[in-house]
Design a protein around this motif. Structure first.
Motif, PDB file in Angstrom:
ATOM      1  N   VAL A 473       0.823  -1.209   0.000  1.00 21.62           N
ATOM      2  CA  VAL A 473       0.000   0.000   0.000  1.00 21.62           C
ATOM      3  C   VAL A 473       0.860   1.263   0.000  1.00 21.62           C
ATOM      4  CG1 VAL A 473      -1.777   1.307   1.235  1.00 21.62           C
ATOM      5  CG2 VAL A 473      -1.882  -1.196   1.179  1.00 21.62           C
ATOM      6  N   PHE A 474       1.906   1.274   0.818  1.00 25.67           N
ATOM      7  CA  PHE A 474       2.684   2.501   0.992  1.00 25.67           C
ATOM      8  C   PHE A 474       4.015   2.508   0.244  1.00 25.67           C
ATOM      9  CE2 PHE A 474      -0.064   2.101   4.708  1.00 25.67           C
ATOM     10  CZ  PHE A 474      -0.766   3.285   4.603  1.00 25.67           C
ATOM     11  N   GLY A 475       4.405   1.382  -0.325  1.00 24.29           N
ATOM     12  CA  GLY A 475       5.611   1.348  -1.142  1.00 24.29           C
ATOM     13  C   GLY A 475       6.916   1.446  -0.383  1.00 24.29           C
ATOM     14  N   THR A 476       6.904   1.191   0.925  1.00 23.80           N
ATOM     15  CA  THR A 476       8.124   1.259   1.724  1.00 23.80           C
ATOM     16  C   THR A 476       8.812  -0.105   1.798  1.00 23.80           C
ATOM     17  OG1 THR A 476       6.810   0.901   3.722  1.00 23.80           O
ATOM     18  CG2 THR A 476       7.302   3.169   3.126  1.00 23.80           C
ATOM     19  N   ASN A 477      10.084  -0.089   2.218  1.00 21.85           N
ATOM     20  CA  ASN A 477      10.884  -1.311   2.269  1.00 21.85           C
ATOM     21  C   ASN A 477      11.067  -1.783   3.712  1.00 21.85           C
ATOM     22  OD1 ASN A 477      12.493  -3.421   1.377  1.00 21.85           O
ATOM     23  ND2 ASN A 477      14.379  -2.208   1.419  1.00 21.85           N
ATOM     24  N   ILE A 478      11.382  -3.055   3.873  1.00 21.57           N
ATOM     25  CA  ILE A 478      11.707  -3.613   5.186  1.00 21.57           C
ATOM     26  C   ILE A 478      13.096  -3.125   5.612  1.00 21.57           C
ATOM     27  CG2 ILE A 478      12.464  -5.752   6.318  1.00 21.57           C
ATOM     28  CD1 ILE A 478       9.549  -5.761   6.427  1.00 21.57           C
ATOM     29  N   VAL A 479      13.221  -2.753   6.896  1.00 20.91           N
ATOM     30  CA  VAL A 479      14.523  -2.361   7.447  1.00 20.91           C
ATOM     31  C   VAL A 479      14.776  -3.144   8.736  1.00 20.91           C
ATOM     32  CG1 VAL A 479      14.553  -0.049   6.452  1.00 20.91           C
ATOM     33  CG2 VAL A 479      13.452  -0.428   8.664  1.00 20.91           C
ATOM     34  N   PHE A 480      16.055  -3.197   9.131  1.00 21.32           N
ATOM     35  CA  PHE A 480      16.457  -3.889  10.353  1.00 21.32           C
ATOM     36  C   PHE A 480      17.107  -2.869  11.294  1.00 21.32           C
ATOM     37  CE2 PHE A 480      16.435  -6.965   6.973  1.00 21.32           C
ATOM     38  CZ  PHE A 480      15.988  -8.149   7.546  1.00 21.32           C
ATOM     39  N   TRP A 482      19.260  -2.616  14.832  1.00 20.84           N
ATOM     40  CA  TRP A 482      20.069  -3.452  15.725  1.00 20.84           C
ATOM     41  C   TRP A 482      20.710  -2.570  16.790  1.00 20.84           C
ATOM     42  CZ3 TRP A 482      21.387  -7.282  18.390  1.00 20.84           C
ATOM     43  CH2 TRP A 482      22.704  -7.649  18.684  1.00 20.84           C
ATOM     44  N   ASP A 483      20.343  -2.842  18.071  1.00 26.09           N
ATOM     45  CA  ASP A 483      20.854  -2.013  19.171  1.00 26.09           C
ATOM     46  C   ASP A 483      21.857  -2.746  20.054  1.00 26.09           C
ATOM     47  OD1 ASP A 483      19.327  -3.822  20.580  1.00 26.09           O
ATOM     48  OD2 ASP A 483      17.931  -2.357  21.422  1.00 26.09           O
ATOM     49  N   GLY A 484      22.249  -3.949  19.659  1.00 25.76           N
ATOM     50  CA  GLY A 484      23.212  -4.716  20.443  1.00 25.76           C
ATOM     51  C   GLY A 484      22.563  -5.804  21.282  1.00 25.76           C
ATOM     52  N   LYS A 485      21.246  -5.690  21.494  1.00 23.84           N
ATOM     53  CA  LYS A 485      20.521  -6.706  22.267  1.00 23.84           C
ATOM     54  C   LYS A 485      19.334  -7.294  21.497  1.00 23.84           C
ATOM     55  CE  LYS A 485      21.674  -4.770  26.797  1.00 23.84           C
ATOM     56  NZ  LYS A 485      21.131  -4.217  28.081  1.00 23.84           N
ATOM     57  N   VAL A 486      18.635  -6.430  20.765  1.00 22.80           N
ATOM     58  CA  VAL A 486      17.433  -6.860  20.041  1.00 22.80           C
ATOM     59  C   VAL A 486      17.531  -6.398  18.586  1.00 22.80           C
ATOM     60  CG1 VAL A 486      14.921  -6.688  19.867  1.00 22.80           C
ATOM     61  CG2 VAL A 486      16.007  -6.773  22.124  1.00 22.80           C
ATOM     62  N   LEU A 487      17.207  -7.310  17.684  1.00 23.73           N
ATOM     63  CA  LEU A 487      17.118  -6.971  16.256  1.00 23.73           C
ATOM     64  C   LEU A 487      15.645  -6.851  15.898  1.00 23.73           C
ATOM     65  CD1 LEU A 487      18.593  -6.689  13.467  1.00 23.73           C
ATOM     66  CD2 LEU A 487      18.109  -9.131  13.136  1.00 23.73           C
ATOM     67  N   ILE A 488      15.254  -5.702  15.360  1.00 20.72           N
ATOM     68  CA  ILE A 488      13.856  -5.466  14.968  1.00 20.72           C
ATOM     69  C   ILE A 488      13.771  -5.441  13.445  1.00 20.72           C
ATOM     70  CG2 ILE A 488      11.894  -3.881  15.062  1.00 20.72           C
ATOM     71  CD1 ILE A 488      12.961  -2.854  17.730  1.00 20.72           C
ATOM     72  N   LYS A 489      12.821  -6.192  12.924  1.00 24.28           N
ATOM     73  CA  LYS A 489      12.579  -6.229  11.481  1.00 24.28           C
ATOM     74  C   LYS A 489      11.172  -5.700  11.227  1.00 24.28           C
ATOM     75  CE  LYS A 489      12.349  -9.379   7.493  1.00 24.28           C
ATOM     76  NZ  LYS A 489      12.534 -10.764   6.995  1.00 24.28           N
ATOM     77  N   LYS A 490      11.061  -4.626  10.429  1.00 19.56           N
ATOM     78  CA  LYS A 490       9.748  -4.020  10.190  1.00 19.56           C
ATOM     79  C   LYS A 490       9.810  -3.148   8.938  1.00 19.56           C
ATOM     80  CE  LYS A 490       8.630  -0.461  12.705  1.00 19.56           C
ATOM     81  NZ  LYS A 490       8.270   0.426  13.836  1.00 19.56           N
ATOM     82  N   TYR A 491       8.640  -2.737   8.463  1.00 16.69           N
ATOM     83  CA  TYR A 491       8.603  -1.786   7.355  1.00 16.69           C
ATOM     84  C   TYR A 491       9.036  -0.412   7.847  1.00 16.69           C
ATOM     85  CZ  TYR A 491       6.478  -4.887   3.940  1.00 16.69           C
ATOM     86  OH  TYR A 491       6.268  -5.898   3.047  1.00 16.69           O
ATOM     87  N   ASP A 492       9.722   0.316   6.999  1.00 15.89           N
ATOM     88  CA  ASP A 492      10.296   1.612   7.353  1.00 15.89           C
ATOM     89  C   ASP A 492       9.215   2.682   7.369  1.00 15.89           C
ATOM     90  OD1 ASP A 492      11.909   3.714   7.875  1.00 15.89           O
ATOM     91  OD2 ASP A 492      13.032   3.660   5.984  1.00 15.89           O
ATOM     92  N   ALA A 534      22.825   0.026  14.499  1.00 15.32           N
ATOM     93  CA  ALA A 534      22.832  -0.019  13.031  1.00 15.32           C
ATOM     94  C   ALA A 534      21.405  -0.108  12.499  1.00 15.32           C
ATOM     95  CB  ALA A 534      23.640  -1.215  12.545  1.00 15.32           C
ATOM     96  N   LYS A 535      21.234   0.501  11.338  1.00 14.28           N
ATOM     97  CA  LYS A 535      19.986   0.370  10.585  1.00 14.28           C
ATOM     98  C   LYS A 535      20.361  -0.225   9.227  1.00 14.28           C
ATOM     99  CE  LYS A 535      16.215   3.011   8.439  1.00 14.28           C
ATOM    100  NZ  LYS A 535      15.616   4.351   8.211  1.00 14.28           N
ATOM    101  N   LEU A 536      19.819  -1.398   8.933  1.00 12.22           N
ATOM    102  CA  LEU A 536      20.178  -2.113   7.712  1.00 12.22           C
ATOM    103  C   LEU A 536      19.008  -2.171   6.753  1.00 12.22           C
ATOM    104  CD1 LEU A 536      21.913  -5.190   9.399  1.00 12.22           C
ATOM    105  CD2 LEU A 536      23.033  -3.125   8.546  1.00 12.22           C
ATOM    106  N   SER A 537      19.313  -2.022   5.490  1.00 10.56           N
ATOM    107  CA  SER A 537      18.298  -2.222   4.453  1.00 10.56           C
ATOM    108  C   SER A 537      18.960  -2.907   3.268  1.00 10.56           C
ATOM    109  CB  SER A 537      17.665  -0.900   4.023  1.00 10.56           C
ATOM    110  OG  SER A 537      18.632  -0.037   3.455  1.00 10.56           O
TER     111      SER A 537
END
Length: 559
Positions: A473-480, A482-492, A534-537
């Motif tokens: 719907v919104f045309g955004t990409n998944i990003v990761f 990482w704060d050293g303890k938890v990795l979050i995967k979600k749409y940007d 880190a923010k990964l895409s």
């Protein structure tokens, strides 16, 4: 056996099946959801059909579709769970059984419609169904083949019912039993019985057997359908392993998109060859109108009701898939969304061809277009089948390239993000996390010199895919994150001007507690550790329906 009798028999269907599909088990493998069942705990050397770990995983994870669960568990037992050749053989057998059930139903429906030589027309329809490339997800994808259990049982149910009517019998028990099996297998044929009853009404079955019987049998089918829907929803109370679809929050938008895109979604599998098919269909329709132009009003009404019933069946199927959040597409696994549409569409074509043929309007042009259309179906089937074969080969190449020594240097609780092939011409390579984990952890058993029963869990890690589909719907990409303890995967959400929908389907937010994050770039061979924060895409991937997203973002949303 005379050629005519051979062509009109089940033997000819078997012949087509052997010709088109007999070689598949030698070249095809596992795809998408199949990999979820390649687990070390399912070791075939000690495979016990009723062992708790086997039965719980294979049956109770499918308890919302219990008939499917039982048959799938049995197939796991036969195939040793890990052998792709055995699974592919089972898949082809299921496809053959579906062809037989389609032929069984077609003969009886054409007989009710008073077709002359109904067996010939039933074989033609079944043959077209077998060579149609839309069938490929059920032919090439082992777990996908299980989804046509519902059409098998539904077609037998409808055929049994119509056979009773043709013989002057008020029949109800066995048709309802088979429809019960269909509804508790899969949802694809939900409410498709209305197609049969509209045609039956047009043929005066309600007058022949009485309106009370007619309504009672409709009520029986309707009740079974409702019971299966209720069970599908409440069954999660009995198992935590069930994967239930949540209702699509963009239901109305998806319906509108699906009806709008249906012609393109159906014919895109043929690429430029679709021009031949479209010309053939348009010419058929012109000839059909000419063939029925001299009919009386009752006959025209009958023809109209039959055509509307088939279109109605297609519409119901589209609504159901829209409710689950699926857009239509005819390439790759998503082609399963057109399974019901394809069956009724072929019936519609055969119905028109029959009238043209019996009004002596089967011209040389139609014969040429018919031959070209069959050639298009066969050639496209082979071309698209090669996509599935190539995808299996890519998967094996990836398994061969796994950097074992580097993985051994990582911590057991780490997350490894795989940045590699996503799909090949619409066919999954590694396009889901649940595919990546078993393929990269246990896929080594499919390399030359390894046994299908080989197990090695020393390098088991949590894998995620880096390349993901763009938000529909919104045309955004998944990003990761990482704060050293938890990795979050979600749409940007930062790149979207609108707050993303909170539906888990459309905006999943996944969190992974881990001490390390690594990235494996398959094409370059790089394997490196990510330091926080880190923010990964990674490279965004266009889904099957991205062209609809593009239209929405660039032409509708702007307005």
């Amino acid at each position: 056996m005379e050629l005519k009798k051979f062509v009109r028999s089940y033997w000819f269907i078997l012949f087509i099946w052997i010709l088109i599909y007999s070689w598949y088990p030698l070249f095809l493998g596992f795809y998408l959801d199949d990999w979820s069942y390649i687990r070390p705990e399912l070791h075939p050397s000690n495979f016990d059909f009723f062992a708790p770990n086997i039965f719980n995983l294979n049956f109770f994870s499918l308890i919302n579709r219990p008939v499917l669960g039982i048959i799938f568990t049995l197939c796991c037992y036969i195939a040793g769970n890990s052998n792709p050749v055995y699974w592919q053989v089972i898949t082809q057998i299921i496809v053959l059984l579906t062809a037989f059930s389609l032929n069984y139903f077609s003969i009886r429906l054409f007989r009710m419609l008073e077709f002359k030589d109904e067996r010939k027309w039933a074989v033609i329809l079944t043959g077209l169904w077998l060579i149609h490339p839309v069938l490929l997800p059920f032919v090439a994808w082992p777990l996908g083949s299980m989804l046509i259990l519902s059409p098998i049982f539904s077609l037998i149910s409808f055929g049994y019912l119509i056979d009773g009517w043709n013989k002057g019998k008020k029949i109800w028990l066995m048709p309802l039993v088979f429809y019960l099996l269909a509804c508790f297998s899969y949802e694809s044929f939900y409410f498709q019985f209305f197609v049969i009853f509209i045609i039956a009404y047009a043929k005066g079955i309600h007058k022949k057997f009485g309106i009370r019987y007619f309504l009672s049998i409709i009520f029986g089918y309707f009740t079974i359908n409702l019971l299966s829907i209720v069970w599908n929803r409440v069954s999660s109370l009995f198992s935590t392993d069930i994967v239930n679809k949540e209702f699509n929050p963009y239901f109305l938008q998806t319906i509108a998109a699906n009806f709008f895109s249906l012609p393109y979604a159906y014919f895109v599998v043929f690429s430029w060859f679709s021009v031949i098919l479209i010309c053939f269909i348009i010419y058929l329709f012109i000839k059909y109108r000419k063939a029925t132009s001299t009919h009386s009003k009752p006959d025209k009404r009958l023809n109209l009701l039959i055509i509307l019933s088939l279109l109605f069946g297609m519409g119901i199927s589209i609504v159901i898939y829209s409710g689950a959040g699926y857009t239509l597409w005819s390439i790759g696994p998503r082609a399963r969304t057109l399974a019901v549409v394809n069956i009724w569409f072929l019936f519609l074509l055969i119905y028109m061809v029959y009238y043209i043929y019996h009004h002596n309007l089967f011209s040389k042009t139609i014969k040429i277009l018919s031959i070209l259309s069959i050639a298009v179906l066969v050639s496209t089937n082979l071309i698209r089948a090669n996509d599935w074969i190539y995808s299996w080969q890519i998967q094996k190449d990836i398994i061969s390239a796994i950097p074992h020594e580097k993985i051994k240097q990582t911590k057991e609780d780490c997350v490894i993000i795989f940045d590699g092939p996503f799909r090949h011409n619409g066919v999954p390579v590694i396009d889901a996390d649940w595919l990546a984990r078993p393929l990269l952890n246990y896929g080594i058993r499919y390399l030359p010199g390894k046994s299908f029963y080989y197990i090695d869990t020393s390098e088991k890690r949590n894998y995620l895919i880096g390349r993901n589909i763009i938000h529909s719907v919104f045309g955004t990409n998944i990003v990761f994150y990482w704060d050293g303890k938890v990795l979050i995967k979600k749409y940007d959400e930062e790149s979207s001007s609108v707050k993303l929908a909170k539906s888990n389907v459309y905006n999943p937010e996944e969190k992974y507690a881990t001490s390390e994050v690594w990235v494996w770039k398959y094409e370059t061979g790089q394997f490196y550790k990510v330091e926080p924060p880190a923010k990964l895409s990674f490279e965004p991937q266009m889904n099957y329906d991205y062209w609809l997203t593009y239209i929405y973002l660039n032409y509708i949303k702007k307005k």
